[in-house]
Design an enzyme around this catalytic site. Structure first.
Site, PDB file in Angstrom:
ATOM      1  CD  GLU A 122      -2.923  -1.275   2.206  1.00 56.68           C
ATOM      2  OE1 GLU A 122      -3.327  -0.083   2.596  1.00 56.68           O
ATOM      3  OE2 GLU A 122      -3.414  -2.273   2.532  1.00 56.68           O
ATOM      4  CG  ASP A 197     -12.708  -0.888   0.461  1.00 56.71           C
ATOM      5  OD1 ASP A 197     -12.299  -2.312  -0.604  1.00 56.71           O
ATOM      6  OD2 ASP A 197     -11.828  -1.606   1.452  1.00 56.71           O
TER       7      ASP A 197
END
Length: 291
Positions: A122, A197
């Site tokens: 990430e 998301d």
């Protein structure tokens, strides 16, 4: 337009580390979804409440319908065919950095699989959007964490999420689909409200998004106006899918990943599977066109 709120109900206290990728399989009357960090595939049958888990290894990130039955699962750098909860074949691999993995996905009415990849750490902007129609095509959408894609019922628009930027983008699919071009910002999420998301689009063309760190899922109309908020008793909300005979039951996956011991103690239902009564049906799931 009046905004509405509702609360989701717990249907499986699974405690998934990173629940994601839900798909309703109508022939089974079952919802399948994954736990990315635990390498597991889960199956929930609402009639009777049957729940089963399968260890398939790797980092499975989504499940979609395979032609003729079974599932296609994105796992690490591969698309795998799964039958009866077991991997039976690898149908394609993705040429990408070793630290990348697949993430979210959808299948359009033409059977084209649209999916994203991401940096598993990430940190690096090495994520991309791909289209698979028997052959693999990288089509753009560079960012660190992709989510979606999701396609409108008329097939005209594709929604792509840049999670770290808090941005949902809309792209025109009317022309050449070998590249995502002419993208426009659809919705920007304030970081104070969480991070966007997974997304899905219902039969009315409204966009549903789970908010990581936001304790809810939201529904926006095609103009980007917020219509509905579904509240959950846990912070990390990942994705909405629709099931039941009429596709009017919404299911929501959640995660325990990233929560401290104190936060987990305060959120005992984190990682559970939740359901709610949807204001509109979802789109039917389509099988992937393998070739």
């Amino acid at each position: 337009m009046t905004q509405t709120e509702d609360h989701a109900r717990l249907v499986w206290p699974l405690q998934a580390t990173l629940g994601e990728g839900p798909i309703w399989v109508p022939g089974e009357g079952a919802l399948w979804f994954v736990d990315i960090k635990s390498g597991r595939l889960h199956r929930f049958v609402p009639e009777g409440g049957e729940s089963t888990s399968f260890d398939i290894g790797g980092r499975p990130s989504f499940a979609v319908l395979a032609p003729g039955g079974g599932l296609i699962v994105g796992n690490g750098n591969a698309l795998q065919r799964v039958e009866g909860g077991a991997v039976v074949a690898t149908i394609a691999t993705i040429d990408m950095p070793a630290h990348n993995r697949t993430n979210d996905a959808t299948v359009d009415a033409a059977g084209r699989l649209w999916f994203g990849t991401m940096d598993d750490d990430e940190t690096a902007a090495t994520g991309r959007v791909y289209r698979f129609d028997g052959m693999m095509h990288e089509v753009g959408g560079a960012c660190t964490i992709t989510n979606g894609p999701a396609v409108s019922p008329d097939g005209r628009h594709l929604y792509h999420v840049d999670t770290l930027a808090g941005q949902i983008w809309r792209f025109d699919l009317a022309g050449d689909t070998d590249a995502l071009v002419a993208g426009t910002p659809f919705v920007t999420i304030d970081p104070a409200d969480g991070h966007p998301d997974g997304v899905t689009v219902d039969a009315e063309g409204c966009v549903w998004v789970g908010l990581w760190g936001g304790w809810c899922a939201r529904r926006y109309d095609a103009s980007g106006t917020l219509l509905t908020t579904i509240r959950l008793p846990c912070a990390n909300v990942t994705k909405v899918a629709f099931g039941g005979n009429d596709l009017r039951t919404g299911y929501i996956t959640t995660a325990r990943k990233g929560l401290s011991e104190a936060e987990l103690a305060a959120q005992p239902l984190a990682g559970g599977l939740f359901a709610f009564d949807a204001p509109a049906p979802g789109q039917p799931a389509y099988p992937v066109m393998i070739g």
